[in-house]
Design an enzyme around this catalytic site. Sequence first.
Site, PDB file in Angstrom:
ATOM      1  N   ARG A 105     -25.401  77.416  -4.843  1.00  0.00           N
ATOM      2  CA  ARG A 105     -25.998  76.127  -5.166  1.00  0.00           C
ATOM      3  C   ARG A 105     -24.901  75.071  -5.939  1.00  0.00           C
ATOM      4  NH1 ARG A 105     -31.548  76.249  -6.431  1.00  0.00           N
ATOM      5  NH2 ARG A 105     -31.095  73.917  -7.356  1.00  0.00           N
ATOM      6  N   TYR A 110     -32.539  85.239  -2.732  1.00  0.00           N
ATOM      7  CA  TYR A 110     -33.840  85.643  -2.151  1.00  0.00           C
ATOM      8  C   TYR A 110     -33.768  87.348  -2.070  1.00  0.00           C
ATOM      9  CZ  TYR A 110     -34.799  80.959  -0.623  1.00  0.00           C
ATOM     10  OH  TYR A 110     -34.936  79.513  -0.523  1.00  0.00           O
ATOM     11  N   PRO A 169     -39.274  80.925   3.648  1.00  0.00           N
ATOM     12  CA  PRO A 169     -38.436  80.056   3.215  1.00  0.00           C
ATOM     13  C   PRO A 169     -36.902  80.244   3.835  1.00  0.00           C
ATOM     14  CG  PRO A 169     -38.813  80.976   1.347  1.00  0.00           C
ATOM     15  CD  PRO A 169     -39.720  81.526   2.372  1.00  0.00           C
ATOM     16  N   ASP A 201     -34.410  73.919  -1.291  1.00  0.00           N
ATOM     17  CA  ASP A 201     -32.983  73.439  -1.594  1.00  0.00           C
ATOM     18  C   ASP A 201     -32.128  73.052  -0.520  1.00  0.00           C
ATOM     19  OD1 ASP A 201     -32.476  75.814  -0.826  1.00  0.00           O
ATOM     20  OD2 ASP A 201     -31.455  76.538  -2.682  1.00  0.00           O
TER      21      ASP A 201
END
Length: 681
Positions: free
Chosen positions: A282, A290, A367, A60
């Site tokens: 987001r 995370y 990530p 993302d």
Amino acid sequence: MFSQSDIPETNVDVLIIGAGPAGLMAAASFAHLTAIPSASPLSVRIIDKRSTKIFSGQADGLQCRSLEIFDSFGFADRAWKEANHMIEICMWNPDATGIIQRSDRIPDTIVGLSRFQQIVLQQGRIERFFLDNIQKYSGGAIKVERAILPTSLQIGEERVKVTVRKLTEEEATPPQATTGSKSDVTDGLFRSNLVGDDYEDKNITDAKGGEEEVINAKFVIGCDGARSWTRRALGPEFELQGEATDFIWGVMDIIPLTDFPDIRMRCAIHSANDGSLMVIPRENRLVRLYIQLKEVTPDASGRADRSKITPELIFGAAQKILRPYKIDYEYCDWWTAYQIGQRISPSFSHPSNKVFLAGDAVHTHSPKAGQGMNVSMQDSFNLAWKVGLIAKGICHPRILDTYQSERRRVAQDLIEFDHKFSRLFSGRPAKDVMDAEGVSMAEFKDAFLKGNLFASGLSVDYGPSSLVVKSGDPGELGDRSDRSRSLEGVRRITVEEFEVKQSLAKGLPVGMRFNSFKVLNQACARPWHFQERLKADGRFRIVLFAGDILDQAQKQRVEVFCDKLSSSNGFMRRATPEGAKIDSVIEVLTIHSAKRTETELLRDFPDILHPFDPHTGWDYNKVFVDDESYHEGFGNAYKNYGVDKEKGCVVAVRPDQYVGWVGELEDFEQLQEYFEGIFLV
């Protein structure tokens, strides 16, 4: 089932295997090469074993450099408008009593690095932007062919033979679990490194019931992920090498119900004893968490039991880390888990330079630094124009060796950064200076700050090659492999000579991307970020900093340079296919430093700088001036680029916006030598 003789065969220039971000970046690059003249159109196919694109989850984060590339394709504005913008990072660490407290705030993107800042947007939307762009610029000639499985690969002298099979809907659908609790949402574990290499394809049977086809390609690009079929087909010498850690992390995309004050900021949170957590706000009220899973550890085989990993376990860990703040959710969009590790392939391409690997197919890492999708896309962005111009018969094949030397070095640097960063993030905070086993929060902050430059994608600095003229050893400044040490066509230049050349444009380091500052169109006074004129259409650029064009001595220097540039036996004419426009392969863009209102395009600039077309007239979009605009201030381009406002200089720019050469206006022969080493002139 067909007999071998009944299997239909087709020929293409390029076959892309995998339609994730890396594969779509390659396809978009080829779609934009259609304007480059050639004897026949470039034929490209892209296949993917999945029946649909991504709709939720996965990557993302979009860094500055990726947005600059999107802008060169013409769709950065779509991502910019839809995404959540990452402005600030808040760091939370335990105080003396073990309670988490906000300890620092830093900018998410280093100020002044780029006209873009980091944003976050769901991968499915990014894929949609690519698909629309590919459709538009290829005229529908390039489209993703889904539910297609490659089954064999043979590398011949002229072409690569790839046999593919059409999958059933069941075979093309990945195996997934459901949460079975608050929301019946599918997980992303089938792509996680916590499952075996064969898990993602467990629905695919041995029965070859689907139609088969043989695709004969000049070039094959494998963008098919960490479990790359293409990589396995090339042999064990391409297998990823590296190590996994004992750190297991979960990921959840939720709409949070919480009293945590920084839930709409990017946060790095270390708890005293319950692990660490990263908050990524987001779009559409979503937040990605995370979450370190301290309760899950690998077994003797080095792999964790994925059956124990559930949304309840992941979210419970998040609640512990955030105490005394409370967090809950009603809606979960996606979840997954992964084991931190860093791996890289010894080679990014077959020695024949007919089969290439990009993205997760050749490098994997955690990530949290937001690098996976970005670096993967930039791999194929680096590769595609080279493959395309060679397939069109325009560039020398030896430039393909620069793909490994340039991009594998970037992957090596990424893995080194991620190795340090992920361990600092996963470690327990040090209680005091005597706590040797704990992680120093000052060291973590320093790594975060240094990582911001790397994470922007703007620290990439390519070593010397046929495409980059600079001092230094190609091997040491490349990926340190035998291949990069033996690059062909490297123009050797001494440190002293290079320092003189680089001093002509100190703000445009050779080997790095062309930075952007505002300039004005000479003809209409419209302000432009100069980088907006460097479109990803496969063309090289010569950027002429013409200096003070109203000074007669300087004007004469410009005219002499332009006479050589437009000469019938010069490299520019010889690189341009017969009958094509003079700017169809190499475009000349000019920035001068005289006053705009005292300068006239047709009077003061040679024709080659604004070519005439009998149907459309003069080109008014190639000459720019470093001057004050009415509404958008003064870009001060000459100062920021480090160029002398009186004398100027010349800069050669690659199709991917990286600076390849810098010189004086009198260094035309060296400029010609640079292009003759690249083009089949």
